[in-house]
Each structure stands twice: as C-alpha cells, then as structure tokens.
Design an enzyme around this catalytic site. Sequence first.
Site, PDB file in Angstrom:
ATOM      1  N   HIS A  34       0.964  -1.168   0.107  1.00 40.92           N
ATOM      2  CA  HIS A  34       0.009  -0.069  -0.141  1.00 40.92           C
ATOM      3  C   HIS A  34       0.881   1.103   0.168  1.00 40.92           C
ATOM      4  O   HIS A  34       0.643   2.216   0.780  1.00 40.92           O
ATOM      5  CB  HIS A  34      -1.142  -0.110   1.259  1.00 40.92           C
ATOM      6  CG  HIS A  34      -1.963  -0.976   1.167  1.00 40.92           C
ATOM      7  ND1 HIS A  34      -3.180  -0.736   0.298  1.00 40.92           N
ATOM      8  CD2 HIS A  34      -2.274  -2.022   1.596  1.00 40.92           C
ATOM      9  CE1 HIS A  34      -4.108  -1.734   0.119  1.00 40.92           C
ATOM     10  NE2 HIS A  34      -3.480  -2.749   1.062  1.00 40.92           N
ATOM     11  N   THR A  35       2.018   1.195  -0.547  1.00 41.22           N
ATOM     12  CA  THR A  35       3.000   2.219  -0.811  1.00 41.22           C
ATOM     13  C   THR A  35       2.989   2.868  -2.319  1.00 41.22           C
ATOM     14  O   THR A  35       3.204   3.704  -2.504  1.00 41.22           O
ATOM     15  CB  THR A  35       4.402   1.887  -0.506  1.00 41.22           C
ATOM     16  OG1 THR A  35       4.893   0.781  -1.149  1.00 41.22           O
ATOM     17  CG2 THR A  35       4.488   1.869   1.061  1.00 41.22           C
ATOM     18  N   GLY A 125      -8.261 -15.066  -7.119  1.00 35.53           N
ATOM     19  CA  GLY A 125      -8.439 -14.024  -5.857  1.00 35.53           C
ATOM     20  C   GLY A 125      -7.568 -14.515  -4.721  1.00 35.53           C
ATOM     21  O   GLY A 125      -7.817 -14.071  -3.453  1.00 35.53           O
ATOM     22  N   LEU A 128      -2.274 -13.041  -5.712  1.00 38.05           N
ATOM     23  CA  LEU A 128      -0.961 -13.110  -6.451  1.00 38.05           C
ATOM     24  C   LEU A 128      -1.255 -12.331  -7.704  1.00 38.05           C
ATOM     25  O   LEU A 128      -0.418 -12.569  -8.956  1.00 38.05           O
ATOM     26  CB  LEU A 128      -0.460 -14.569  -6.711  1.00 38.05           C
ATOM     27  CG  LEU A 128      -0.275 -15.264  -5.248  1.00 38.05           C
ATOM     28  CD1 LEU A 128       0.128 -16.747  -5.461  1.00 38.05           C
ATOM     29  CD2 LEU A 128       0.989 -14.397  -4.360  1.00 38.05           C
ATOM     30  N   SER A 129      -2.164 -11.475  -8.014  1.00 36.05           N
ATOM     31  CA  SER A 129      -2.281 -10.831  -9.278  1.00 36.05           C
ATOM     32  C   SER A 129      -2.653 -11.370 -10.585  1.00 36.05           C
ATOM     33  O   SER A 129      -2.197 -11.294 -11.369  1.00 36.05           O
ATOM     34  CB  SER A 129      -1.215  -9.953  -9.451  1.00 36.05           C
ATOM     35  OG  SER A 129      -0.983  -8.852  -8.619  1.00 36.05           O
ATOM     36  N   SER A 130      -3.589 -12.535 -10.432  1.00 35.18           N
ATOM     37  CA  SER A 130      -4.170 -13.243 -11.438  1.00 35.18           C
ATOM     38  C   SER A 130      -4.666 -12.234 -12.486  1.00 35.18           C
ATOM     39  O   SER A 130      -4.590 -12.282 -13.888  1.00 35.18           O
ATOM     40  CB  SER A 130      -5.168 -14.227 -11.298  1.00 35.18           C
ATOM     41  OG  SER A 130      -6.138 -13.851 -10.391  1.00 35.18           O
ATOM     42  N   SER A 131      -5.630 -11.084 -12.174  1.00 38.03           N
ATOM     43  CA  SER A 131      -6.093 -10.053 -12.975  1.00 38.03           C
ATOM     44  C   SER A 131      -4.964  -9.351 -13.878  1.00 38.03           C
ATOM     45  O   SER A 131      -5.099  -9.141 -14.924  1.00 38.03           O
ATOM     46  CB  SER A 131      -6.970  -9.164 -12.597  1.00 38.03           C
ATOM     47  OG  SER A 131      -6.571  -8.732 -11.243  1.00 38.03           O
ATOM     48  N   ASP A 175       1.462  -4.120  -9.463  1.00 38.83           N
ATOM     49  CA  ASP A 175       1.193  -5.366 -10.066  1.00 38.83           C
ATOM     50  C   ASP A 175       1.599  -5.844 -11.347  1.00 38.83           C
ATOM     51  O   ASP A 175       2.326  -6.584 -11.739  1.00 38.83           O
ATOM     52  CB  ASP A 175      -0.244  -5.942  -9.606  1.00 38.83           C
ATOM     53  CG  ASP A 175      -0.765  -5.692  -8.480  1.00 38.83           C
ATOM     54  OD1 ASP A 175       0.112  -5.277  -7.325  1.00 38.83           O
ATOM     55  OD2 ASP A 175      -1.927  -5.635  -7.993  1.00 38.83           O
ATOM     56  N   TYR A 225     -10.266  -1.111  -0.702  1.00 38.81           N
ATOM     57  CA  TYR A 225      -9.040  -0.742  -1.223  1.00 38.81           C
ATOM     58  C   TYR A 225      -9.064   0.769  -1.678  1.00 38.81           C
ATOM     59  O   TYR A 225      -8.263   1.570  -1.346  1.00 38.81           O
ATOM     60  CB  TYR A 225      -8.765  -1.663  -2.382  1.00 38.81           C
ATOM     61  CG  TYR A 225      -7.399  -1.159  -3.062  1.00 38.81           C
ATOM     62  CD1 TYR A 225      -6.163  -1.749  -2.796  1.00 38.81           C
ATOM     63  CD2 TYR A 225      -7.330  -0.239  -4.106  1.00 38.81           C
ATOM     64  CE1 TYR A 225      -5.163  -1.264  -3.440  1.00 38.81           C
ATOM     65  CE2 TYR A 225      -6.136   0.177  -4.622  1.00 38.81           C
ATOM     66  CZ  TYR A 225      -5.120  -0.410  -4.317  1.00 38.81           C
ATOM     67  OH  TYR A 225      -3.866  -0.207  -4.890  1.00 38.81           O
TER      68      TYR A 225
HETATM   69  C1  GLA Z   1      -3.259  -4.553  -4.946  1.00 33.87           C
HETATM   70  C2  GLA Z   1      -2.870  -3.360  -5.913  1.00 33.87           C
HETATM   71  C3  GLA Z   1      -1.323  -2.786  -5.964  1.00 33.87           C
HETATM   72  C4  GLA Z   1      -1.047  -2.401  -4.516  1.00 33.87           C
HETATM   73  C5  GLA Z   1      -1.344  -3.543  -3.675  1.00 33.87           C
HETATM   74  C6  GLA Z   1      -0.940  -2.965  -1.985  1.00 33.87           C
HETATM   75  O1  GLA Z   1      -2.451  -5.425  -5.447  1.00 33.87           O
HETATM   76  O2  GLA Z   1      -3.235  -3.668  -7.324  1.00 33.87           O
HETATM   77  O3  GLA Z   1      -1.382  -1.541  -6.891  1.00 33.87           O
HETATM   78  O4  GLA Z   1      -1.662  -1.120  -4.132  1.00 33.87           O
HETATM   79  O5  GLA Z   1      -2.664  -3.851  -3.694  1.00 33.87           O
HETATM   80  O6  GLA Z   1       0.386  -2.975  -1.964  1.00 33.87           O
END
Ligand code: GLA
Length: 388
Positions: A34-35, A125, A128-131, A175, A225
């Site tokens: 969250h930076t 979900g 791990l950023s599947s989208s 991501d 978020y």
């Molecule tokens: C999600 C968002 C990222 C980031 C993280 C938290 O993965 O897609 O951009 O903000 O949360 O670090």
Amino acid sequence: MKEKLLAKFQEVYGDTEGARVFFAPGRVNLIGEHTDYNGGHVFPCALTIGTYGVARKREDQTCRFYSMNFEKLGVITVDLTSPLKPDEKLNWVNYPAGIIWAFGEKGMKVSQGMDVLLFGNIPNGSGLSSSASVEVLTGYILKTFFGFNVTNQDLALIGQFSENKFNGVNCGIMDQFAIAMGKKDNAIFLDTADLSYTYAPVKLEGAKIVISCSNKKRGLGDSKYNERRAECEEALAELQTKLDIKSLGELTEEEFEANKSLIGSEVRQRRAKHAVYENQRTLKAVDALKANDIATFGKLMNASHVSLRDDYEVTGIELDTLVETAWNVEGVIGSRMTGAGFGGCTVSLVKDEAIENFKEQVGKTYLEKIGYAADFYVVEVGDGPAEI
Ligand code: GLA
C-alpha cells in the site's frame, strides 16, 4: 503444458491453425505494501506460475475468449465494431476487453478479431495478481499480433490504466509493473514516484518463498481498497497545508512525526503513518537483502504485517492467523500478508528444512481457528511475459 493448451484450443475452436502460445507471470510482493499509490517504494517479484494464453488472429472483427479456469462460462464474445464498455455479462473477459479498450484510448486501435484461450495456475482471488497477469498477457499478445510499438513498461501502464478506468479499481502500478518487468531470480525495487527501478537478486541460501493462501475470497472492487486510497489522499492534502510535498513517500519517519498533528483524524494519521513507515522499511529491507542479511529482511517483513494489521487495518482474522502462527514456527525468517489484503495470501521466508513442518503447523492452526483449509505453495521467482 503447450500440448495440453493447444489440444484444448482445438477442442474449443475447431483447429489450431495460426495459434501461438504465450505466458505472463503472477507476482508476489516481498515488502512495500500500500505504498505504490503513495509515491513510495515496492519490492515485488514475478513468479513462475501465471497465465498461459493461446491466441490467433481472425479475419473479422470478433474476439472470442475461453478460460479453462471458468469452463462453465463457455466462449465469451466481444464485438470490436461497437464501442467497448465494462459489462457484467463479460465476466472475467472484462480484463482482456479493458486492455483492448485501453490500447484504443492510447491511439492503438485493435480492429481485427482473435480467438483466445487462457489457463491460469495462479489461485484465483489469492492476491497473486491473476487479473494483472491476464492484463499484461493480453497486452503482450496485442503487441505481438498487431505490431504496436510499446515497451513492457508501457504494457504495465496500459494494464493499470484499464484496471483504473475500465474495471473501476483504483490500483497502483505495482502488480502490472512486477509482471511486465519480471526477471528470473530477481525482485524489482521500484520507486513508484518516478518509475525508476533496479533489480535485486533474491538470494535466500537455504530458504524459500512460501505462499500461504487463506482461501477467503475477495475481489479488489468490493474491498476497502479504494477507501484506504482516499484516506491517504486526504491525509496528504492535510499535510500539504504546511509541507511542500507531492506524496507521503517523500517523508521520513521523523518528518512525519513532527507534522502528523496536521492530519485531523486519528484514523487518517494511522493510515498515513503506515504509508510513510512502510516506505522506509522497504528501503531498509532492500539494503538488508543486498548485504545478505536475511534475518533483518525477515524482521522488517514482520513489522510490515504489524503495521498493516494495526495502522492500515487491511488484514483480518484469516491473514493474521496465518502470519501469527508462522511467526512461532521454527525456521521462519519472516512472514507477512501480501497484496491488497482483506483475504488473499501471505508470504513467508522459510528455511528449507522447516517447510514441511511449517505447512503442517500453520495448516492445522488455520483449519482449527477458521474452519476451512489454507493452501501452501513454494514458489520461484520468474521472468516477465513471453511467447513460449
Ligand atoms: C493491490 C494493488 C496494488 C497495490 C497493492 C497493495 O495489489 O493492485 O497496486 O496497491 O494492492 O500494496
């Protein structure tokens, strides 16, 4: 894998004439959470698990999509002759459709159709950023098929743009950047204020990265978020009444402490504190990794989780149970939630000889306390998108 994908493509679309196979990874963030929308630093890496795509061009203006992860949905069609809009009926295809739309917005109109089949081995979900993996994969396919002059960094920015403007999640750049710019055995030390970055080798002699998946389902869209992001923006505006700064990432811990009273609510003070301290922790963690000081890296991961739990409040009982149990297992160097939070998964550095015991102990406590099982994955750091 390639044979299996082509066989399925043949089954779904009748033949494999002109079909090519592509891959884009998933990602895990080691520290710096969250930076990325606060002008701070992040330290993610691409994984060897991700999304496979088989695609071919069509002569008409129809795009057909099929996912082996959502077989019940069958083939979903997108017509390129009418303007693309987010549509619930498109389901997961809103991600690739968003990319086609985003290319168009950037002056790279896609006017020829495609047949596409996807298969992802990232748990859906899971955080791990599947989208983002699907987004970067789609961008890579478009670039390859239609000769668009874009770099992998551009693919990351286009991915974020479509996620923000088409899919309505106000995510940062981490991501898509981690996925598009991934490099085997390296994490990416990215300054989100100006997108400058360096690679740092992930040398964990005698230890591995273990992902613990909470199996608590969540989507970024329905999480808090966007609310956290808005709280940080408000806190920044309050600090800017006195300080000449563009983002929370510009502040040191001392500068923050000296000025935090400008922030009018205790909650927003804690949100901003997390953003400032987490950024500084990320800088320290990268130095520690470069100095082969894995123990310090692990301690910073643990402190990151505490801050996400207490100040940023994005963890929840599931992630806290996974992390707090992990902290007490012999051979765990560090453990924290990773990604957006509110569910998803945790990342732990675990000594090789302790991994089996880790899975057993954490798995048992989680099942007892939460009532359903967690899943564990020992992952490896991989490269960015490619044709395979
Ligand atoms: C999600 C968002 C990222 C980031 C993280 C938290 O993965 O897609 O951009 O903000 O949360 O670090």
